[in-house]
Design an enzyme around this catalytic site. Structure first.
Site, PDB file in Angstrom:
ATOM      1  N   HIS A  55      35.597 -30.312 -19.732  1.00 29.23           N
ATOM      2  CA  HIS A  55      34.507 -31.246 -19.437  1.00 29.23           C
ATOM      3  C   HIS A  55      34.992 -32.689 -19.305  1.00 29.23           C
ATOM      4  O   HIS A  55      34.659 -33.394 -18.352  1.00 29.23           O
ATOM      5  CB  HIS A  55      33.467 -31.132 -20.550  1.00 29.23           C
ATOM      6  CG  HIS A  55      32.498 -32.226 -20.520  1.00 29.23           C
ATOM      7  ND1 HIS A  55      31.400 -32.193 -19.704  1.00 29.23           N
ATOM      8  CD2 HIS A  55      32.494 -33.432 -21.130  1.00 29.23           C
ATOM      9  CE1 HIS A  55      30.752 -33.325 -19.836  1.00 29.23           C
ATOM     10  NE2 HIS A  55      31.385 -34.088 -20.700  1.00 29.23           N
ATOM     11  N   ARG A  80      25.275 -28.253  -2.007  1.00 26.92           N
ATOM     12  CA  ARG A  80      24.999 -27.064  -2.813  1.00 26.92           C
ATOM     13  C   ARG A  80      23.601 -27.220  -3.418  1.00 26.92           C
ATOM     14  O   ARG A  80      23.432 -27.866  -4.445  1.00 26.92           O
ATOM     15  CB  ARG A  80      26.015 -26.930  -3.946  1.00 26.92           C
ATOM     16  CG  ARG A  80      27.428 -26.571  -3.501  1.00 26.92           C
ATOM     17  CD  ARG A  80      28.316 -26.337  -4.729  1.00 26.92           C
ATOM     18  NE  ARG A  80      29.515 -25.587  -4.417  1.00 26.92           N
ATOM     19  CZ  ARG A  80      30.713 -26.148  -4.178  1.00 26.92           C
ATOM     20  NH1 ARG A  80      30.857 -27.456  -4.222  1.00 26.92           N
ATOM     21  NH2 ARG A  80      31.764 -25.387  -3.923  1.00 26.92           N
ATOM     22  N   ARG A 126      23.260 -25.921   2.479  1.00 26.31           N
ATOM     23  CA  ARG A 126      23.386 -24.479   2.256  1.00 26.31           C
ATOM     24  C   ARG A 126      22.130 -23.976   1.557  1.00 26.31           C
ATOM     25  O   ARG A 126      21.675 -24.585   0.577  1.00 26.31           O
ATOM     26  CB  ARG A 126      24.614 -24.217   1.388  1.00 26.31           C
ATOM     27  CG  ARG A 126      24.743 -22.782   0.954  1.00 26.31           C
ATOM     28  CD  ARG A 126      26.068 -22.545   0.307  1.00 26.31           C
ATOM     29  NE  ARG A 126      26.079 -22.931  -1.101  1.00 26.31           N
ATOM     30  CZ  ARG A 126      27.156 -22.822  -1.875  1.00 26.31           C
ATOM     31  NH1 ARG A 126      28.292 -22.383  -1.365  1.00 26.31           N
ATOM     32  NH2 ARG A 126      27.106 -23.167  -3.131  1.00 26.31           N
ATOM     33  N   GLU A 134      32.776 -16.230   3.623  1.00 28.24           N
ATOM     34  CA  GLU A 134      33.397 -16.181   2.297  1.00 28.24           C
ATOM     35  C   GLU A 134      33.565 -14.743   1.810  1.00 28.24           C
ATOM     36  O   GLU A 134      33.978 -14.497   0.698  1.00 28.24           O
ATOM     37  CB  GLU A 134      32.636 -17.044   1.285  1.00 28.24           C
ATOM     38  CG  GLU A 134      31.144 -16.865   1.268  1.00 28.24           C
ATOM     39  CD  GLU A 134      30.441 -17.887   0.357  1.00 28.24           C
ATOM     40  OE1 GLU A 134      31.085 -18.567  -0.445  1.00 28.24           O
ATOM     41  OE2 GLU A 134      29.202 -17.963   0.452  1.00 28.24           O
ATOM     42  N   ASN A 145      36.736 -20.623  -1.816  1.00 28.63           N
ATOM     43  CA  ASN A 145      36.674 -20.318  -3.252  1.00 28.63           C
ATOM     44  C   ASN A 145      36.340 -18.844  -3.449  1.00 28.63           C
ATOM     45  O   ASN A 145      36.943 -18.153  -4.272  1.00 28.63           O
ATOM     46  CB  ASN A 145      35.615 -21.169  -3.951  1.00 28.63           C
ATOM     47  CG  ASN A 145      35.863 -22.657  -3.763  1.00 28.63           C
ATOM     48  OD1 ASN A 145      36.955 -23.043  -3.376  1.00 28.63           O
ATOM     49  ND2 ASN A 145      34.865 -23.463  -4.006  1.00 28.63           N
ATOM     50  N   ASP A 146      35.370 -18.380  -2.666  1.00 27.00           N
ATOM     51  CA  ASP A 146      35.008 -16.970  -2.754  1.00 27.00           C
ATOM     52  C   ASP A 146      35.880 -16.097  -1.857  1.00 27.00           C
ATOM     53  O   ASP A 146      36.244 -14.989  -2.234  1.00 27.00           O
ATOM     54  CB  ASP A 146      33.534 -16.776  -2.392  1.00 27.00           C
ATOM     55  CG  ASP A 146      32.631 -17.114  -3.568  1.00 27.00           C
ATOM     56  OD1 ASP A 146      32.938 -16.657  -4.686  1.00 27.00           O
ATOM     57  OD2 ASP A 146      31.649 -17.841  -3.383  1.00 27.00           O
TER      58      ASP A 146
HETATM   59  C1  PEP Z   1      33.195 -21.275  -1.634  1.00 33.06           C
HETATM   60  O1  PEP Z   1      33.007 -20.134  -2.053  1.00 33.06           O
HETATM   61  O2  PEP Z   1      34.276 -21.670  -1.177  1.00 33.06           O
HETATM   62  C2  PEP Z   1      32.112 -22.271  -1.707  1.00 33.06           C
HETATM   63  C3  PEP Z   1      32.229 -23.457  -1.129  1.00 33.06           C
HETATM   64  O3  PEP Z   1      31.015 -21.938  -2.412  1.00 33.06           O
HETATM   65  P1  PEP Z   1      30.891 -21.994  -4.009  1.00 33.06           P
HETATM   66  O4  PEP Z   1      32.129 -22.624  -4.548  1.00 33.06           O
HETATM   67  O5  PEP Z   1      29.668 -22.787  -4.257  1.00 33.06           O
HETATM   68  O6  PEP Z   1      30.751 -20.552  -4.329  1.00 33.06           O
HETATM   69 MG    MG Z   2      30.982 -19.461  -2.435  1.00 30.92          MG
END
Ligand code: PEP
Ligand code: MG
Length: 569
Positions: free
Chosen positions: A186, A293, A330, A429, A452-453
């Site tokens: 944090h 987001r 999104r 993703e 990220n996903d």
């Molecule tokens: C991702 O998955 O890259 C993304 C931008 O979405 P989040 O990190 O919110 O899952």
């Molecule tokens: Mg994602």
């Protein structure tokens, strides 16, 4: 010299201010219940007032996302159930208020800590923070207040609580060093949003440093030096000056286009979680917003899903704040690790593979429709693009687009003004979507790659798990090939392709992504200028060759070596 983890870049040279929170000695005592309940009332009221004051100071420096933590603290301090449990124990066992508070809080901490869910685990820290403040107030001892610092210092502490970081005044708090913590703890996240240098996880610092010592904090290298020699000090002063010069030079790129040496133009835009984040994107030269987001709107709501009006106001504020620049919003990405206070998701073995994002929205079209209406109404106030997260199949996109079209028609029938050039795209993703990109591209307006996903699903490595973090490889040739499929798929149909996962702001990935033809890079605001500097110094034609070579490597390490060589040039 002590080594730690560089958590927020910069260099600070100042005196040590050692943060030593009072140690409380809570013991069970036989007491008069009435008196104790009276004390509890006073201390709870003071606790609430303290947190409100800290939140007030913090609101000058922090965005809504970070401030939410204080709302959680206030909610707990005001929670009648928390108070009732303490009062019941005081009455039944005739014990002192601080002891009863400690027992009740310890039970709560244990309960939260035993939960699987990361969100609830994190609540344990909130309970501890609030109870500590309450017990200090019961004992009549003051918690050191960092907002009252009056000379430049580097704070040295075991760790900083949210209340501590929230109270930091940047004028005097030149940086901080903590004994524990990692890059995503944090206090580290807070340091980055405050833009003050920080080194965390510095074992031994508490023993080594005392208030008044001179300290050099090198949060570029993750090093801490106590009582330096004149020579050492001069060396770090020079390093600090150079870092500042670099930062200033980056600021000069604020209004420059993002364009390679041979004239290939891309867009560098920001990721945001709230209306408040818009200012940071503009200050850092963002050419738009590539990912808003919206789930934070839903997570901050206390009782129920946010209504159409609340959402409309937020989307409109972001669009107007961005002054005509493109904003990609999104639709709701909830589920997985993101929970809501007012809605119980079904238990699933693998929540990341379960009902989340667009899957949830297609099951709960009432909620989806409310969001789409709010978005469409806001579209009259700026340049809006909408994207659906977690699309796995063409049918999901078609179904979501159908709902969008229906709501659009309804609003037009109602005589409500909606934008006439709203783009509707999807996130790539899930590997299935990347592989089918050429087909999907015929029906969508754009792609945004969520690495990220995408990385987590292609490597089958949980993005939250430290144990398999070695598999989390955005630069693995396999992931690069999926990214190429997405970009080529979009381009074959004349559509644009962006990226909004963390990889888009990664300096090592930039040359490859540029070479693969990525059109839009969306990242945290503070990474934008650094990325512009890199891209503006690269040659697109050379990066195209580099990207082709990268795709033909066997391992991530080989790709990294290639990129490092290219960057050295
Ligand atoms: C991702 O998955 O890259 C993304 C931008 O979405 P989040 O990190 O919110 O899952
Ligand atoms: Mg994602």
């Amino acid at each position: 010299m002590l080594k730690g983890i560089a958590a927020s870049q910069g260099i600070a040279i100042a005196k040590v201010y050692k943060l030593e929170p009072p140690v409380l000695n809570v013991v069970k005592k036989e007491s008069n219940p009435e008196e104790e309940i009276g004390k509890l009332d006073v201390a709870l009221a003071k606790t609430v007032a303290d947190i409100e004051r800290i939140k007030e100071v913090a609101s000058k420096n922090l965005g809504e996302e970070e401030l939410a933590i204080f709302d959680a603290h206030l909610m707990m301090a005001n929670d009648p159930e928390f108070k009732d449990q303490i009062v019941a124990m005081i009455q039944e066992e005739k014990v002192n208020a601080d002891y009863a508070a400690d027992v009740v809080a310890t039970n709560m901490v244990n309960m939260f800590e035993s939960m699987e869910d990361e969100y609830f685990k994190a609540r344990a820290a909130d309970v501890r923070d609030v109870t500590y403040r309450l017990n200090c107030n019961l004992a009549g001892v003051e918690i050191p207040n960092l907002s009252t610092l009056s000379e430049p210092v580097v704070i040295v502490a075991k760790d900083l609580t949210p209340s501590d970081t929230g109270s930091l005044n940047k004028e005097f708090a030149k940086g901080f060093v903590t004994e524990i913590g990692g890059r995503t703890s944090h206090s580290a996240i807070m340091a980055r949003s405050l833009e003050i240098p920080a080194v965390v996880g510095t074992k031994g610092i508490l023993e080594a440093a005392k208030s008044g010592d001179e300290i050099i904090l090198d949060a570029l290298a993750g090093e801490v030096l106590l009582n330096p020699t004149a020579e050492e000090k001069a060396m770090y002063e020079k390093k600090a000056e150079e870092f500042q010069k670099e930062k200033d030079a980056l600021k000069a790129l604020k209004d420059e286009p993002s364009v390679s040496l041979d004239g290939h133009r891309v867009e560098l835009v920001g990721n945001i979680g709230s209306v408040e984040d818009v200012a940071g994107v503009l200050e850092n030269g963002g050419e738009g917003v590539g990912l808003f987001r919206t789930e934070f709107l839903y997570m901050q709501s206390e009782e129920d899903f946010p209504d159409e009006e609340t959402q409309f106001e937020a989307y409109k504020a972001v669009l107007e704040g961005m002054q005509g620049k493109k904003v990609v919003i999104r639709t709701l990405d909830i589920g997985g690790d993101k929970k809501l206070k007012y809605y119980q998701f079904a238990e699933e073995m693998n929540p990341f593979l379960g009902v989340r994002a667009v899957r949830f929205c297609l099951m709960r079209k009432d909620i989806f429709r409310t969001q789409l209406r709010a978005l469409l109404r806001a579209s009259a106030f700026g340049k809006l693009a909408i994207m659906f997260p977690m699309i796995a199949t063409m049918n999901e996109f078609r179904e979501a687009k159908q709902v969008y079209n229906e709501e659009r028609e309804k609003l037009i029938q109602e005589g409500v003004k909606v934008g006439d050039d709203v783009e509707v795209g999807i996130m790539i993703e899930i590997p299935a979507a990347a592989v089918l990109a050429d087909r999907l591209a015929k029906e969508v307006d754009f792609f945004s790659i969520g690495t990220n996903d995408l990385v987590q699903y292609s490597m089958a490595a949980d993005r939250m798990s430290e144990n398999v973090s070695y598999l989390y490889q955005p630069l693995n040739p396999s992931v690069l090939r999926l990214i190429k499929m997405a970009i080529d798929g979009a381009h074959a149909s004349g559509k644009w392709c962006g990226m909004c996962g963390e990889m888009a702001g990664d300096e090592l990935a930039a040359p490859v992504l540029l070479g693969l033809g990525l059109d839009e890079f969306s990242m945290s605001a503070t990474s934008i200028l650094g990325a512009r500097k890199i891209i503006n110094n690269l040659n697109y034609a050379e990066m195209q060759k580099l990207a082709s070579e990268a795709l033909e490597q066997d391992t991530m390490e080989e790709v990294v070596a290639l990129v490092e060589k290219a960057l050295q040039k």
